[in-house]
Design an enzyme around this catalytic site. Structure first.
Site, short mmCIF file in Angstrom:
data_model
loop_
_atom_site.label_atom_id
_atom_site.label_comp_id
_atom_site.label_asym_id
_atom_site.label_seq_id
_atom_site.Cartn_x
_atom_site.Cartn_y
_atom_site.Cartn_z
N LYS A 1 -7.30 1.67 -2.47
CA LYS A 1 -6.86 1.26 -1.14
C LYS A 1 -6.94 2.43 -0.15
O LYS A 1 -7.30 2.24 1.01
CB LYS A 1 -5.42 0.72 -1.19
CG LYS A 1 -4.86 0.30 0.16
CD LYS A 1 -5.69 -0.81 0.82
CE LYS A 1 -5.23 -1.12 2.25
NZ LYS A 1 -3.99 -1.89 2.30
N SER B 271 0.87 -1.19 0.00
CA SER B 271 0.00 0.00 0.00
C SER B 271 0.89 1.23 0.00
O SER B 271 1.49 1.57 1.02
CB SER B 271 -0.90 0.00 1.24
OG SER B 271 -1.77 -1.10 1.22
N LYS C 36 0.79 5.29 8.27
CA LYS C 36 1.42 5.44 6.96
C LYS C 36 0.37 5.59 5.86
O LYS C 36 0.46 6.46 4.99
CB LYS C 36 2.31 4.22 6.69
CG LYS C 36 2.97 4.19 5.32
CD LYS C 36 2.21 3.35 4.32
CE LYS C 36 2.18 1.89 4.66
NZ LYS C 36 1.53 1.07 3.61
#
Length: 294
Positions: A170, A95, A238
């Site tokens: 995502k 990701s 993140k």
């Protein structure tokens, strides 16, 4: 079709095992030599550099923590780009930032190597049982070629557009997951502080409109005080950082996401960033001076 797999972490290790179970020939690499040794015992071959993996594979899968790690593995010294043959396909299942995915796709394309960005959702349990969701960006014909390989690891594999679209999808996924966990935390802390058994609240609402995969996965963990990571807070930080950077680039205000990001940053300051993201409940518990438990 020979598969290379780089990154045998919490998600990557069970994903690679599912490829072996499906009968694919696998070449693996990871800095964690114990994980590599376990993969070799399961039937994989080991390589020492991304270049060496790429030299032996038709499809090279990467499953790494963040954008800099993927860039280094793909473009760095002894990277995939140095070993991949023309016509090979890189499938990045990490990701990362969508703009980085597009940059990598362009640079690989200049060498005659195709790329898909194919991040996943579902956490460790779904990686183990092969039911993760995969959201894919890239050319339709490349997606078609890789679909059987991806399906060997997943319950759902959907192409959402061209290069970068998988990681945009995502980011949307991670917004919804983060806000869901925050909502579950708020609700169970309220119930606990008001003197109502959280387990009974959970059982009462899970079959109605408030029910969700997140509720079923995370509420029991909160009540059992089980914060062993399926997906760590620092990784969700993140992802939300990538969300907010992308939202600023395209001009989309995200006030709720920003608020949850600050909650997670607070937990990081408290030294809880290696816990599962269900530990977000601790942020609310600290404010309300109550603990959610059975």
């Amino acid at each position: 079709m020979k598969i290379g797999f780089i990154g045998l972490g919490i998600m990557g290790k069970p994903m690679s095992e599912n490829l072996l179970k499906a009968g694919y020939e696998l070449v693996v690499m990871d800095r964690n030599q114990k994980a590599v040794a376990e993969a070799v015992t399961a039937g994989a071959k080991a390589a020492t550099t991304p270049k060496e993996v790429a030299q032996q594979a038709d499809i090279i899968i990467t499953m790494l923590p963040n954008s800099p790690h993927v860039k280094e593995v793909v473009l760095g010294e002894n990277g995939i780009i140095e070993g991949a043959k023309k016509g090979a396909i890189v499938v990045d299942m990490s990701s990362i930032a969508p703009l980085v995915s597009r940059e990598l796709a362009q640079k690989l394309g200049e060498k005659g190597v195709e790329m898909l960005d194919a991040p996943v959702s579902g956490g460790e349990p779904k990686a183990i049982d092969g039911t993760i969701s995969v959201m894919v960006g890239g050319k339709q014909e490349v997606f078609n070629t890789c679909y059987p390989v991806l399906k060997a690891m997943a319950g759902s594999v959907v192409r959402t557009g061209d290069a970068g679209a998988g990681n945009i999808t995502k980011l949307a996924n991670q917004i919804i997951v983060a806000l869901n966990i925050a909502a579950v935390s708020e609700a169970l802390v309220l119930a606990s502080k008001a003197g109502v058994e959280p387990e009974l609240v959970y059982q009462a609402i899970r079959g109605g409109l408030a029910g969700s995969t997140v509720l079923d996965a995370k509420a029991p963990m909160m009540m059992d005080r089980n914060f062993i990571p399926g997906f760590r807070i620092n990784l969700h930080i993140k992802d939300l950082n990538n969300v907010l950077e992308t939202s600023h680039e395209v001009g989309v205000p995200l006030p709720l996401t920003s608020a949850v990001m600050e909650m997670m940053q607070s937990l990081k300051v408290d030294g809880l960033d290696q816990d599962d993201h269900s530990s977000l409940v601790r942020y609310y518990e600290k404010l309300a001076k109550v603990e959610v438990k059975r």
